[in-house]
Design a protein around this motif. Structure first.
Motif, PDB file in Angstrom:
ATOM      1  N   TYR A 166       0.667  -0.450  -9.380  1.00  0.00           N
ATOM      2  CA  TYR A 166      -0.454  -1.302  -9.425  1.00  0.00           C
ATOM      3  C   TYR A 166      -0.361  -2.566 -10.703  1.00  0.00           C
ATOM      4  CZ  TYR A 166      -5.223  -3.227 -11.067  1.00  0.00           C
ATOM      5  OH  TYR A 166      -6.114  -4.049 -11.248  1.00  0.00           O
ATOM      6  N   TYR A 174      -6.598  -0.252 -13.252  1.00  0.00           N
ATOM      7  CA  TYR A 174      -6.406   0.321 -11.944  1.00  0.00           C
ATOM      8  C   TYR A 174      -7.608   1.079 -11.368  1.00  0.00           C
ATOM      9  CZ  TYR A 174      -3.648   3.460  -8.394  1.00  0.00           C
ATOM     10  OH  TYR A 174      -3.352   4.288  -7.552  1.00  0.00           O
ATOM     11  N   LYS A 199      -6.938   5.094  -6.957  1.00  0.00           N
ATOM     12  CA  LYS A 199      -7.118   5.492  -5.533  1.00  0.00           C
ATOM     13  C   LYS A 199      -5.858   5.182  -4.947  1.00  0.00           C
ATOM     14  CE  LYS A 199     -12.128   5.067  -5.003  1.00  0.00           C
ATOM     15  NZ  LYS A 199     -13.152   4.243  -4.154  1.00  0.00           N
ATOM     16  N   ARG A 229      -5.476   4.111  -1.333  1.00  0.00           N
ATOM     17  CA  ARG A 229      -6.249   3.090  -0.991  1.00  0.00           C
ATOM     18  C   ARG A 229      -6.295   2.290   0.309  1.00  0.00           C
ATOM     19  NH1 ARG A 229     -11.614   1.587  -1.471  1.00  0.00           N
ATOM     20  NH2 ARG A 229     -12.049  -0.301  -2.374  1.00  0.00           N
ATOM     21  N   SER A 269      -7.700  -3.001  -4.908  1.00  0.00           N
ATOM     22  CA  SER A 269      -7.406  -1.800  -5.446  1.00  0.00           C
ATOM     23  C   SER A 269      -7.841  -1.646  -7.024  1.00  0.00           C
ATOM     24  CB  SER A 269      -5.745  -1.564  -5.499  1.00  0.00           C
ATOM     25  OG  SER A 269      -5.271  -2.781  -5.928  1.00  0.00           O
ATOM     26  N   GLY A 281       0.697  -1.090   0.057  1.00  0.00           N
ATOM     27  CA  GLY A 281       0.128  -0.033  -0.038  1.00  0.00           C
ATOM     28  C   GLY A 281       0.888   1.396   0.103  1.00  0.00           C
TER      29      GLY A 281
END
Length: 305
Positions: free
Chosen positions: A99, A139, A142, A145, A121, A88
């Motif tokens: 991502y 993606y 965010k 996220r 995500s 994250g």
């Protein structure tokens, strides 16, 4: 159920959270029953309702692998927390670049934790694969996220499974619905949540009239009580297959609002249907179940309504 509907770690569109209490009321189960769920999806229904014995199956091997890894102790709630905190942070710093790095890594290595990361995500919580069974959802844009509270929420969802698994005889299998249903006996209860005919089509699989008929016939031949979730109607269309294929079943309805689609105009209410091969008013009474509600309003077969 203890009055609260628990959400599983996997997020999917069309999740049945809001109709779990209704399914609980009509499900013909007790402690001797083997709950069989041939279309596991996120597993939200069975994970809330299933008794001591259960078989969950799906053709998506990655969901099955995730749950089996948690069951075996290979993936723990603490491990999930540490993984999502690390990845994250990378997502927050690198956004879409990270991502797509994780997506490429997952499509090569199939790590269940990468699958969980992508599921949480990607765009709109979708699970979709191409014809080569590569995860191809874009993606969700965010980058923040995985905030602390969100990671804790997912961690607690995994932790609940860790508490359930030691005391439950539950199996998770990657196989077709035909094979799963064929393994049922007269002590089984089968709950099916197939793709909604005429509504759910994706890039690696589809659901059509032929498969709907195969499902019906397999359930009839199983010699077990069953319930199937499907859509009845919305303001635009009616599911004609209920009166054609499932006319030998009883029906219970509940309105459900789906938050599916990028545009608000695509997010509409729908009348859900539960179809079953028994009169729900005949279900043996247990805590929180049935009563005059079903006896007054839902004692007819589809063909008689």
């Amino acid at each position: 159920m203890d009055g609260k509907v628990y959400v599983p770690p996997i997020k999917i569109q069309g999740i049945k959270t809001k109709i779990v209490p209704l399914i609980d009321k009509v499900a013909w189960i007790d402690d001797a029953t083997t709950w069989i769920e041939p279309f596991m999806g996120s597993g939200v229904v069975g994970l809330n309702l299933a008794p001591k014995h259960a078989v969950f199956s799906d053709t998506n091997p990655y969901t099955i692998e995730l749950y089996n890894s948690i069951k075996a102790g290979d993936i723990t709630s603490q491990g999930v927390r540490e993984f999502l905190e690390k990845e994250g942070k990378e997502l927050e710093e690198k956004s879409d670049k990270h991502y797509y790095y994780i997506r490429d890594r997952f499509n090569e290595e199939h790590n269940p934790l990468d699958f969980l990361f992508l599921n949480r995500s990607c765009f709109n919580g979708m699970i979709r694969f191409n014809q080569n069974y590569k995860f191809n959802v874009p993606y969700g844009h965010k980058s923040k996220r995985f905030a602390k509270a969100y990671i804790t929420k997912i961690t607690n969802q995994v932790k609940r499974l860790e508490m359930i698994f030691p005391n439950a005889d539950w199996k998770f299998k990657c196989q077709s619905f035909e094979k799963t249903i064929s393994e049922a006996d007269d002590k089984s209860f089968i709950y099916c949540d197939p793709p909604y005919i005429g509504r759910h089509v994706d890039y690696y699989d589809s659901w059509n009239e032929e498969q709907e008929i195969k499902l019906h016939d397999a359930l009839v031949e199983a010699n077990a009580h069953f319930v199937i979730s499907t859509w009845d109607r919305n303001k635009y269309r009616v599911n004609e297959y209920i009166d054609i294929i499932w006319k030998d079943c009883y029906k219970v309805n509940q309105e459900h609002f789906y938050y599916v689609g990028a545009k608000e105009s695509n997010r509409n209410s729908m009348l859900e249907a539960l179809l079953m091969n028994y009169n729900p008013a005949d279900v043996p009474a247990r805590s929180g179940r049935l009563g005059e509600y079903f006896r007054l309003f839902y004692s007819e077969k589809v063909a008689d309504i």
